[in-house]
Design an enzyme around this catalytic site. Structure first.
Site, short mmCIF file in Angstrom:
data_model
loop_
_atom_site.label_atom_id
_atom_site.label_comp_id
_atom_site.label_asym_id
_atom_site.label_seq_id
_atom_site.Cartn_x
_atom_site.Cartn_y
_atom_site.Cartn_z
CG LEU A 15 -1.97 1.13 1.20
CD1 LEU A 15 -2.96 0.95 0.05
CD2 LEU A 15 -2.71 1.23 2.53
CB THR A 38 9.37 5.89 7.30
OG1 THR A 38 8.30 4.95 7.42
CG2 THR A 38 8.88 7.29 7.06
NE ARG A 44 10.77 -3.52 4.76
CZ ARG A 44 9.85 -4.23 4.11
NH1 ARG A 44 10.21 -5.35 3.54
NH2 ARG A 44 8.61 -3.82 4.02
CB SER A 179 -8.85 2.73 9.53
OG SER A 179 -9.55 1.91 10.43
CE1 TYR A 202 -5.86 -5.41 10.77
CE2 TYR A 202 -3.61 -4.59 10.97
CZ TYR A 202 -4.81 -4.69 10.26
OH TYR A 202 -4.95 -4.06 9.04
CE LYS A 206 -4.74 -0.99 10.70
NZ LYS A 206 -3.78 0.04 10.20
CB SER A 237 -0.38 -7.63 2.52
OG SER A 237 0.54 -7.37 3.52
N1 LIG Z 1 -3.31 -5.97 3.35
C1 LIG Z 1 -4.60 -5.72 3.57
O1 LIG Z 1 -5.51 -6.40 3.04
C2 LIG Z 1 -4.98 -4.59 4.45
C3 LIG Z 1 -4.03 -3.70 4.99
N2 LIG Z 1 -4.46 -2.63 5.73
C4 LIG Z 1 -3.51 -1.65 6.24
O2 LIG Z 1 -2.76 -1.10 5.17
C5 LIG Z 1 -1.47 -0.70 5.66
C6 LIG Z 1 -0.39 -1.31 4.80
O3 LIG Z 1 -0.64 -2.70 4.79
P1 LIG Z 1 0.29 -3.67 3.93
O4 LIG Z 1 0.61 -3.06 2.62
O5 LIG Z 1 -0.35 -5.01 3.99
O6 LIG Z 1 1.62 -3.60 4.82
P2 LIG Z 1 2.60 -4.78 5.25
O7 LIG Z 1 2.02 -5.45 6.45
O8 LIG Z 1 3.03 -5.55 4.09
O9 LIG Z 1 3.85 -3.90 5.74
C7 LIG Z 1 3.74 -3.16 6.92
C8 LIG Z 1 4.60 -1.96 6.78
O10 LIG Z 1 4.62 -1.28 8.02
C9 LIG Z 1 5.95 -1.10 8.46
N3 LIG Z 1 6.02 -1.39 9.89
C10 LIG Z 1 5.54 -2.49 10.52
N4 LIG Z 1 5.78 -2.39 11.84
C11 LIG Z 1 6.45 -1.21 12.02
C12 LIG Z 1 6.98 -0.55 13.15
N5 LIG Z 1 6.91 -1.10 14.36
N6 LIG Z 1 7.58 0.65 12.98
C13 LIG Z 1 7.67 1.20 11.75
N7 LIG Z 1 7.19 0.63 10.63
C14 LIG Z 1 6.59 -0.56 10.78
C15 LIG Z 1 6.83 -2.04 7.68
O11 LIG Z 1 8.01 -1.33 7.39
P3 LIG Z 1 9.51 -1.95 7.41
O12 LIG Z 1 9.38 -3.43 7.52
O13 LIG Z 1 10.08 -1.46 6.11
O14 LIG Z 1 10.16 -1.33 8.61
C16 LIG Z 1 6.02 -2.32 6.41
O15 LIG Z 1 6.44 -1.45 5.40
C17 LIG Z 1 -1.42 -1.13 7.12
O16 LIG Z 1 -1.79 -0.04 7.94
C18 LIG Z 1 -2.50 -2.21 7.20
O17 LIG Z 1 -3.03 -2.32 8.51
C19 LIG Z 1 -5.78 -2.40 5.99
C20 LIG Z 1 -6.73 -3.25 5.49
C21 LIG Z 1 -6.40 -4.41 4.72
C1 LIG Z 2 -8.20 -19.39 2.81
C2 LIG Z 2 -6.94 -19.49 2.03
C3 LIG Z 2 -6.92 -20.32 0.81
C4 LIG Z 2 -5.79 -18.84 2.41
C5 LIG Z 2 -5.68 -17.96 3.60
C6 LIG Z 2 -5.74 -16.51 3.15
C7 LIG Z 2 -5.56 -15.57 4.33
C8 LIG Z 2 -4.09 -15.47 4.72
C9 LIG Z 2 -6.15 -14.22 3.93
C10 LIG Z 2 -7.61 -14.34 3.47
C11 LIG Z 2 -8.34 -13.08 3.93
C12 LIG Z 2 -7.20 -12.16 4.34
C13 LIG Z 2 -7.49 -10.95 5.15
C14 LIG Z 2 -6.48 -10.40 5.93
C15 LIG Z 2 -5.18 -11.11 6.18
C16 LIG Z 2 -4.95 -12.34 5.27
C17 LIG Z 2 -6.22 -13.13 5.02
C18 LIG Z 2 -6.75 -13.68 6.34
C19 LIG Z 2 -6.70 -9.14 6.74
C20 LIG Z 2 -6.98 -9.58 8.17
C21 LIG Z 2 -5.47 -8.22 6.69
C22 LIG Z 2 -5.65 -6.96 7.53
C23 LIG Z 2 -6.98 -6.32 7.41
O1 LIG Z 2 -7.10 -5.14 7.75
C24 LIG Z 2 -8.20 -7.12 7.07
C25 LIG Z 2 -9.31 -6.24 6.47
C26 LIG Z 2 -7.88 -8.31 6.15
C27 LIG Z 2 -9.11 -9.20 5.96
C28 LIG Z 2 -8.79 -10.26 4.91
#
Ligand SMILES: NC(=O)C1=CN([C@@H]2O[C@H](COP(=O)(O)OP(=O)(O)OC[C@H]3O[C@@H](n4cnc5c(N)ncnc54)[C@H](OP(=O)(O)O)[C@@H]3O)[C@@H](O)[C@H]2O)C=CC1
Ligand SMILES: CC(C)=CCC[C@@H](C)[C@H]1CC[C@H]2C3=C(CC[C@]12C)[C@@]1(C)CCC(=O)[C@@H](C)[C@@H]1CC3
Length: 347
Positions: A15, A38, A44, A179, A202, A206, A237
């Protein structure tokens, strides 16, 4: 050339990277945009700067937008690191124009695969929208003796914002808190604001983000700062791919597309679509008309068209959360007051 400064925490996430891409695409012409990357580690930082440069050089903005880079090494679970990051910013910049609070972590300990299969078979849409089979550790504290997820996702960024408020004010900044759709009031007990007595820290973090935004955006607006809370839907992610193999990864993708086909607006799947709302509120939303007491979501239609979908936020508990954060901030101001002193004595 008008200069702007954008800080994106967790830039090297799917993201974070796509927020920068969309910012490059939508920033005004004749601007020099400094992107402050950052991370907790320098490799990274270097990796993500290369990716951003590649994107920029292939974009159609080379002629009318200049970009340059800076970086902050910051770990939001370490208050001295947060203070150092403030000192860094304070030394270099008198104005910040964008702050995306994107970095976040959970204390996931794998997946309950039996539970996952059961959920997928009984309710496939819920299984990939509100999953309950991710295992989260309970009661984990940081070295600063705070709830680790509370500090990483909420208090650390809040404290950083409080320290760079002069720069954010000067820059008439946009602050965008990232969020989630998983931030229901049920995930937060006001008797456990540091999220130490929950196996959904987690999601609780949020919920805290949502409430902290509601409790602070009006005062920030008086300083000329426009704060929004957004959610990126669901997208692939790095953080959860590590729990998957070839089959479960593609099984997950299949379920995501199936969920979209069933009418889920939230399965954006790719990071670029997920970054729609975070950048929309800074570039396209008009702060004089758009509401700030709602959550802006990145959504995708059945046929793959991106759009913005807002959600109401239940304000219950926002005053309790703000009072807790303000008290914690004063505590840490006291603890850190002599932490970093100028040791260079001018000759
Ligand atoms: N993936 C999803 O489906 C969803 C994600 N989100 C939110 O979107 C945002 C980005 O998610 P995503 O792209 O999956 O990110 P990732 O979980 O892949 O990466 C998390 C990022 O946060 C940084 N980070 C983690 N912990 C710390 C810390 N203690 N101090 C500083 N930096 C930190 C890491 O930086 P580094 O390792 O470089 O230090 C990394 O770049 C997050 O806020 C997540 O909660 C919300 C809804 C759904
Ligand atoms: C069921 C199978 C075949 C694989 C497992 C997939 C899960 C790792 C994946 C499915 C829905 C995802 C999900 C999130 C994390 C990874 C999953 C559980 C979140 C919890 C990530 C952080 C968020 O903020 C939520 C909105 C995501 C909800 C969906």
């Amino acid at each position: 050339m008008n200069r702007k400064v954008a800080i994106v925490t967790g830039t090297n996430s799917n993201l974070g990277l796509n927020i920068v891409f969309r910012l490059i695409e939508t920033e005004d012409a004749n601007v020099r945009l400094t992107i402050v990357v950052t991370s907790r580690t320098l490799p990274r930082v270097q990796e993500v700067i290369k990716q951003i440069e590649d994107f920029y050089n292939k974009s159609n903005r080379v002629g009318d937008l200049e970009i340059d880079f800076d970086y902050l090494l910051v770990d939001f679970t370490n208050m001295v690191s947060v203070l150092n990051a403030y000192y860094d910013i304070n030394k270099k910049y008198d104005a910040i124009n964008y702050l995306f609070v994107n970095a976040a972590q959970g204390i996931f300990d794998g997946i309950d695969w039996f539970g996952a299969v059961k959920e997928v078979l009984t309710s496939p849409l819920e299984a990939v929208t509100n999953p309950t089979y991710k295992i989260q550790l309970e009661g984990v504290k940081s070295k600063d003796d705070m709830g680790l997820v509370f500090q990483a996702n909420v208090f650390g960024p809040y404290y950083f914002i409080s320290k760079i408020l002069p720069q954010l004010t000067k820059g008439k900044a946009y602050i965008v808190w990232i969020s989630s759709i998983m931030s229901d009031p049920k995930y937060l007990s006001l008797n456990d604001i540091e999220l130490l007595k929950t196996n959904a820290s987690y999601e609780g973090s949020k919920r805290l983000v949502d409430l902290l935004h509601l409790a602070t955006y009006k005062d920030l607006k008086k300083l000329g700062i426009n704060q929004y809370v957004v959610q990126p839907g669901i997208f692939t992610s790095h953080s959860f791919s590590k729990y998957l193999n070839f089959f479960t990864y593609f099984g997950m993708l299949l379920l995501f597309y199936f969920a979209r086909l069933l009418g889920s607006p939230w399965h954006n799947i790719d990071g670029y679509k997920a970054a729609n709302a975070p950048v929309y509120v800074t570039r396209l939303a008009n702060p004089n008309f758009e509401k700030q007491d709602v959550k802006y979501g990145s959504a995708t239609s059945r046929d793959g068209m991106p759009y913005i979908k807002t959600q109401e936020i239940d304000p219950t508990g926002m005053s309790d959360v703000l009072a807790y954060m303000q008290k914690k901030r004063l505590e840490w101001d006291e603890k850190l007051k002599d932490q970093i002193v100028e040791t260079r004595i001018p000759i």
